[in-house]
Design a protein around this motif. Structure first.
Motif, PDB file in Angstrom:
ATOM      1  N   SER A 269       0.795  -1.234   0.000  1.00 25.15           N
ATOM      2  CA  SER A 269       0.000   0.000   0.000  1.00 25.15           C
ATOM      3  C   SER A 269       0.825   1.280   0.000  1.00 25.15           C
ATOM      4  O   SER A 269       0.253   2.366   0.023  1.00 25.15           O
ATOM      5  CB  SER A 269      -0.944   0.006   1.209  1.00 25.15           C
TER       6      SER A 269
ATOM      7  N   LYS B 112       0.066   4.106  -2.463  1.00 23.63           N
ATOM      8  CA  LYS B 112      -1.003   5.091  -2.254  1.00 23.63           C
ATOM      9  C   LYS B 112      -0.460   6.485  -1.966  1.00 23.63           C
ATOM     10  O   LYS B 112      -1.155   7.472  -2.187  1.00 23.63           O
ATOM     11  CB  LYS B 112      -1.921   4.605  -1.126  1.00 23.63           C
ATOM     12  N   VAL B 113       0.776   6.585  -1.492  1.00 23.67           N
ATOM     13  CA  VAL B 113       1.372   7.910  -1.294  1.00 23.67           C
ATOM     14  C   VAL B 113       1.659   8.576  -2.634  1.00 23.67           C
ATOM     15  O   VAL B 113       1.264   9.728  -2.850  1.00 23.67           O
ATOM     16  CB  VAL B 113       2.631   7.831  -0.409  1.00 23.67           C
TER      17      VAL B 113
ATOM     18  N   ILE C 104      -5.533   6.830   2.453  1.00 23.32           N
ATOM     19  CA  ILE C 104      -4.292   6.956   3.216  1.00 23.32           C
ATOM     20  C   ILE C 104      -4.457   6.466   4.651  1.00 23.32           C
ATOM     21  O   ILE C 104      -3.678   5.642   5.142  1.00 23.32           O
ATOM     22  CB  ILE C 104      -3.802   8.419   3.205  1.00 23.32           C
TER      23      ILE C 104
ATOM     24  N   SER D  70      -5.984   2.844   4.413  1.00 20.27           N
ATOM     25  CA  SER D  70      -5.461   2.044   3.298  1.00 20.27           C
ATOM     26  C   SER D  70      -6.593   1.373   2.534  1.00 20.27           C
ATOM     27  O   SER D  70      -6.454   0.244   2.046  1.00 20.27           O
ATOM     28  CB  SER D  70      -4.456   0.997   3.800  1.00 20.27           C
TER      29      SER D  70
ATOM     30  N   LEU E 285      -1.785  11.462   6.743  1.00 15.23           N
ATOM     31  CA  LEU E 285      -0.722  10.547   7.180  1.00 15.23           C
ATOM     32  C   LEU E 285      -0.678  10.402   8.697  1.00 15.23           C
ATOM     33  O   LEU E 285      -0.324   9.340   9.220  1.00 15.23           O
ATOM     34  CB  LEU E 285       0.628  11.042   6.666  1.00 15.23           C
TER      35      LEU E 285
ATOM     36  N   ASN F 270      -3.060   7.619  10.216  1.00 14.33           N
ATOM     37  CA  ASN F 270      -2.908   6.222   9.812  1.00 14.33           C
ATOM     38  C   ASN F 270      -3.180   5.326  11.021  1.00 14.33           C
ATOM     39  O   ASN F 270      -2.593   5.508  12.084  1.00 14.33           O
ATOM     40  CB  ASN F 270      -1.480   6.005   9.287  1.00 14.33           C
TER      41      ASN F 270
ATOM     42  N   HIS G  73       2.893   8.829   8.477  1.00 10.16           N
ATOM     43  CA  HIS G  73       3.396   7.620   7.829  1.00 10.16           C
ATOM     44  C   HIS G  73       2.314   6.848   7.095  1.00 10.16           C
ATOM     45  O   HIS G  73       1.114   7.055   7.287  1.00 10.16           O
ATOM     46  CB  HIS G  73       4.078   6.710   8.860  1.00 10.16           C
ATOM     47  N   LYS G  74       2.798   5.944   6.240  1.00 13.79           N
ATOM     48  CA  LYS G  74       1.928   5.022   5.496  1.00 13.79           C
ATOM     49  C   LYS G  74       2.542   3.637   5.580  1.00 13.79           C
ATOM     50  O   LYS G  74       3.742   3.465   5.315  1.00 13.79           O
ATOM     51  CB  LYS G  74       1.815   5.452   4.031  1.00 13.79           C
TER      52      LYS G  74
END
Length: 252
Positions: free
Chosen positions: A47, A50-51, A104, A107, A184, A187, A206-207
């Motif tokens: 994933s 996705k960013v 994001i 996800s 982000l 998450n 973060h991701k």
């Protein structure tokens, strides 16, 4: 901030090598050289893709080609499941800003596919590689498209492109950067780099990404940038332990 020394770097490399998998670990903080320890240059994206998709949306929106206020019909794509829960929502029309948020923060795979469909897979792939300069990032299929995977199509990222993502976000227009960081920061997956960090002590933008034998976490704080990509993982519990130990570097 405590400087990461040669001993801690060697311990990190030993821990990564002990996993017996492909890996790439990156750490950068003020006052010290950026560190990249890797044994692989190409990873299934899971994933993390996705960013770049989010950044491509921002790029196209600046060109007037998409609009986050536009409404999206959640039923206009096959109702794939996996991560996220948009397929369960009773309200079936949402603005694309909410679609991007769920892509994001949760996800959400359906939301990701809706964004891919709105832009077009080929155009999106071109923006990511040519306009954003993520030349090693490959978007070849929608999420949860197992037939495409059987045809040899998949999504890929590289450590170098993951480093470039930091500058792309930092150089966004202020409003877009604020929105990206809001997404982000919420998450919901704290099982990887953040697992050993006490709750509510550090803002970590973060991701994460995970599929079978693949675990990734990419992100940054106000003082550090770090990511860990792993694939061909043989033991998830062992990998979780290494993610947790290296994630402590964000608080060093």
């Amino acid at each position: 901030m405590t400087k990461i020394n040669e001993k801690s770097i060697q311990h990190a490399k030993n821990a990564l090598d002990s996993l017996g998998c492909d890996y790439a670990f990156y750490y950068a903080a003020p006052g010290q050289d950026a560190l990249l320890i890797k044994n692989c240059d190409r990873f299934l994206s899971a994933s993390i893709i996705k960013v770049p998709i989010l950044l491509a949306w921002f790029y196209l929106e600046q060109k007037g080609q998409v609009n986050r206020a536009e409404y999206c019909n959640l039923d206009s794509e096959p109702q794939v499941q996996g991560a996220g829960f948009s397929w369960l929502l009773r309200g079936r029309m949402l603005p694309y800003q909410d679609i991007l948020l769920m892509m994001i923060a949760l996800s959400d795979n359906l939301c990701t596919n809706l964004v891919i469909e709105r832009i077009g897979l080929n155009r999106l792939a071109s923006v990511i590689q040519n306009d954003l300069g993520l030349s090693g990032t490959e978007l070849q299929r929608k999420l949860m498209d197992y037939e495409a995977r059987q045809r040899g199509l998949d999504n890929w990222i590289t450590p170098g492109d993951c480093v470039r993502l930091y500058d792309l976000i930092e150089n966004l227009p202020a409003a877009d950067r604020q929105l990206a960081e809001e997404m982000l920061s919420v998450n919901q997956d704290d099982l990887l780099l953040r697992r050993n960090i006490p709750r509510d002590t550090i803002d970590f933008y973060h991701k994460t990404g995970s599929i079978s034998q693949v675990l990734h976490d990419w992100g940054y704080t106000r003082k550090a940038r770090l990511f860990l990509l792993t694939q061909n993982v043989k033991s998830e519990p062992a990998a979780f332990e290494v993610f947790g130990r290296l994630g402590e570097w964000m608080a060093a």
